[in-house]
Scaffold this active site. Structure first.
Site, PDB file in Angstrom:
ATOM      1  CD  GLU A 157      -2.846   1.155   2.517  1.00 48.42           C
ATOM      2  OE1 GLU A 157      -3.496   2.356   2.890  1.00 48.42           O
ATOM      3  OE2 GLU A 157      -3.043   0.152   2.425  1.00 48.42           O
ATOM      4  CD  GLU A 185      -5.547   5.893   5.567  1.00 48.91           C
ATOM      5  OE1 GLU A 185      -6.032   5.568   5.476  1.00 48.91           O
ATOM      6  OE2 GLU A 185      -4.942   6.345   6.354  1.00 48.91           O
TER       7      GLU A 185
END
Length: 169
Positions: free
Chosen positions: A52, A56
């Site tokens: 990943e 965010e």
């Protein structure tokens, strides 16, 4: 010409994903983030083996982006770094870009590189491997309730606290 991701009361949010995976390249999303304590907006590359690379955004911190990367699902949160966003991410559109190749990752906000990770800096001498995302990934954009009752207390705290489902905009 816009896509709106929703998170109705007490749901797990929304996710859109590319239909194809790719190994290295650039992906950019121009968007506004969500707002409110406990609400998380995300732009990420994600693989089947849980590599990943992400941005965010905490709904209670609208002038900050968080960046992180994970190698095959190993949740090392100490790799997260925070960067300022030029203006309120809920009120204004910004472009978030992930530029990923065999040797480095750039995270960009509005065309400016805010972070660079080099593969050489991810070497694990014990396992004798690079803990660098290097499997085909899909682009995902999501809205999710980090501050939902029942989540891990650490996740709720990181998200800014519990979501006020009754009074959130």
């Amino acid at each position: 010409n816009n896509i709106i991701l929703g998170m109705p009361n007490r749901t797990t949010g929304s996710l859109i994903s590319s239909t194809r995976s790719f190994l290295y390249g650039k992906a950019a999303v121009t968007m506004k983030t969500a707002r409110s304590r406990g609400v998380i907006s995300a732009v990420m590359l994600f693989s089947a083996v849980r590599d990943e690379i992400d941005f965010e955004f905490l709904g209670s911190e609208l002038t900050e982006a968080q960046t992180n990367y994970y190698h095959q699902g190993e949740l090392v949160h100490t790799r997260m770094q925070r960067f300022p966003i030029p203006s309120d991410s809920f009120q204004n559109y910004h472009t978030y870009e992930l530029d990923w190749n065999e040797e480095r990752i750039h995270w960009l906000i509005d065309g400016v590189v805010v972070r660079t990770l080099f593969k050489r800096d991810t070497w694990d001498p014990e396992l004798k491997i690079f803990k660098y995302p290097q499997t085909p990934m899909k682009l995902e954009v999501s809205l999710w309730p980090g501050g939902m009752e029942g989540n891990d207390p650490g996740t709720i705290s990181w998200a800014g606290g519990l979501i006020d489902w009754e009074n959130s905009p």
